[in-house]
Design an enzyme around this catalytic site. Structure first.
Site, PDB file in Angstrom:
ATOM      1  N   ASP A 110       0.692  -1.037   0.112  1.00 29.08           N
ATOM      2  CA  ASP A 110      -0.101  -0.204  -0.332  1.00 29.08           C
ATOM      3  C   ASP A 110       0.569   1.118   0.116  1.00 29.08           C
ATOM      4  OD1 ASP A 110      -2.365   0.422  -0.480  1.00 29.08           O
ATOM      5  OD2 ASP A 110      -3.168   0.363   1.428  1.00 29.08           O
ATOM      6  N   CYS A 126     -19.106 -10.526 -12.385  1.00 24.36           N
ATOM      7  CA  CYS A 126     -19.253  -9.133 -12.571  1.00 24.36           C
ATOM      8  C   CYS A 126     -20.709  -8.847 -13.527  1.00 24.36           C
ATOM      9  CB  CYS A 126     -18.790  -7.680 -12.338  1.00 24.36           C
ATOM     10  SG  CYS A 126     -18.189  -7.366 -11.262  1.00 24.36           S
ATOM     11  N   CYS A 153     -24.462  -7.913 -13.482  1.00 20.89           N
ATOM     12  CA  CYS A 153     -24.784  -7.705 -11.949  1.00 20.89           C
ATOM     13  C   CYS A 153     -24.474  -5.533 -11.697  1.00 20.89           C
ATOM     14  CB  CYS A 153     -23.947  -8.095 -11.143  1.00 20.89           C
ATOM     15  SG  CYS A 153     -24.034  -7.786  -9.244  1.00 20.89           S
ATOM     16  N   CYS A 157     -16.930   9.576  -2.261  1.00 25.14           N
ATOM     17  CA  CYS A 157     -16.281   7.994  -1.740  1.00 25.14           C
ATOM     18  C   CYS A 157     -16.212   8.355  -0.045  1.00 25.14           C
ATOM     19  CB  CYS A 157     -15.349   7.014  -2.066  1.00 25.14           C
ATOM     20  SG  CYS A 157     -14.857   5.979  -1.577  1.00 25.14           S
ATOM     21  N   CYS A 205     -15.907   2.502   4.771  1.00 24.14           N
ATOM     22  CA  CYS A 205     -17.359   1.688   3.584  1.00 24.14           C
ATOM     23  C   CYS A 205     -17.403   0.817   3.145  1.00 24.14           C
ATOM     24  CB  CYS A 205     -18.071   3.457   3.049  1.00 24.14           C
ATOM     25  SG  CYS A 205     -19.393   2.767   2.459  1.00 24.14           S
ATOM     26  N   CYS A 227     -22.370  -7.529  -2.473  1.00 22.50           N
ATOM     27  CA  CYS A 227     -21.376  -8.121  -3.587  1.00 22.50           C
ATOM     28  C   CYS A 227     -21.981  -9.837  -3.809  1.00 22.50           C
ATOM     29  CB  CYS A 227     -20.040  -7.793  -3.654  1.00 22.50           C
ATOM     30  SG  CYS A 227     -19.479  -8.835  -5.004  1.00 22.50           S
TER      31      CYS A 227
END
Ligand code: SF4
Ligand code: SF4
Length: 293
Positions: A129, A185, A188, A211, A235, A242
């Protein structure tokens, strides 16, 4: 030359759930998409993303002589990943309820490097990260999963409640992974419908200004009035809805066992918590980021 079988043995023993190995080269397609995303104004306050774009998409600029990147994913899914009661307004993203993944993943990748007999710091670089590296693009190339409409890597068995880390190596490997094929995906769009602020762009990227996760986690995010829809830190809305996460098992790596029970703390607690108290109470978890000045 490292053998993929040895790397696999070490990744499993270090506690990774999924992994793959990618040959180093410039990720030009991913870089072009990233640059368009920035140019479209999707991350105006995330200044670190605007720096080091070349390094992010070419590991040989991060580590001289880099030849291979081992990419690993670990599930942190816990019961709060599945969502909160509708009236609970002090929600914490489930990744923040455990030990800080930066520390844990670095330790795990160090174990792998040691297992490969690497003692020279010039022969390997651990990236989690904070080092500029396109981990999602690499995870896709490593066969770990596809980039979902919610912009996250989704593994068909583990879902998207995963953290990613990478070990850049100067050695070649005897074989390399093939990119993940398929797109779970198709048909969906639950995450787009579920996102409370309309932050998900149609091209599987996020507008960070909208966001909630960015606005509540990043110290450099825009200040000022913003409805966080009951979220205090992070969040999970575009993940908990999903279908791939609904069937994914809870985490098994004990280093990602939950340390915090978010329902122990209500909104008043968070609104009145001082910076010093917050740092002490949540030391060692991602939540301390909330208290960075
Ligand atoms: S984290 Fe929340 S606000 Fe951000 S894109 Fe996902 S659902 Fe939307
Ligand atoms: S909710 Fe649907 S569209 Fe969104 S990431 Fe999951 S599978 Fe893809």
């Amino acid at each position: 030359m490292f053998k993929i079988a040895k790397i696999s043995e070490l990744m499993a023993s270090a506690g990774f759930d999924a992994w793959g190995v990618v040959r180093v080269g410039e990720l030009s397609d991913a870089k072009a998409r990233f640059e368009s995303w920035l140019a479209e104004g999707n991350a105006p306050t995330l200044h670190y993303l605007h720096r080091n774009a070349d390094k992010r998409f070419d590991a040989s600029l991060l580590l001289e002589g880099a030849r291979s990147v081992v990419v690993g994913a670990v599930s942190y899914k816990n019961e709060f990943s599945e969502g909160y009661k509708a009236d609970f307004d002090a929600r914490i993203a489930s990744y923040a309820l455990t030990s800080d993944y930066h520390t844990v993943l670095k330790d795990m990748l160090r174990e792998v490097a040691t297992g490969l007999g690497i003692s020279d710091r010039k022969a390997a670089k651990i990236c989690v990260d904070s080092t500029p590296l396109a981990e999602k693009a690499l995870a896709h190339l490593a066969g770990i999963g596809w980039v979902g409409r919610n912009s996250l890597i989704i593994n068909p068995q583990l879902g998207s409640f995963m953290v990613l880390g990478a070990l850049v190596l100067t050695e070649e490997c005897d074989t390399y992974s093939t990119p993940y094929k398929g797109d779970g995906c198709v048909g969906c769009s639950r995450c787009l419908l579920r996102c409370p602020t309309g932050a998900i762009n149609p091209n599987r990227t996020i507008n960070t200004t909208l966001c909630i996760s960015n606005r509540t986690v990043e110290p450099s995010a825009e200040k000022g009035a913003f409805d966080t829809h009951g979220w205090v830190f992070g969040c999970d809305e575009c993940q908990s809805c999903c279908p791939h996460n609904a069937i994914a098992p809870l985490h098994t790596n004990q280093r990602f066992d939950r340390l915090i029970t978010p329902t122990d703390y209500n909104r008043t607690f968070w609104d009145n918590l001082s910076t010093e108290e917050g740092k002490t109470l949540f030391e060692g978890t991602p939540l301390v980021r909330r208290f960075k000045e």
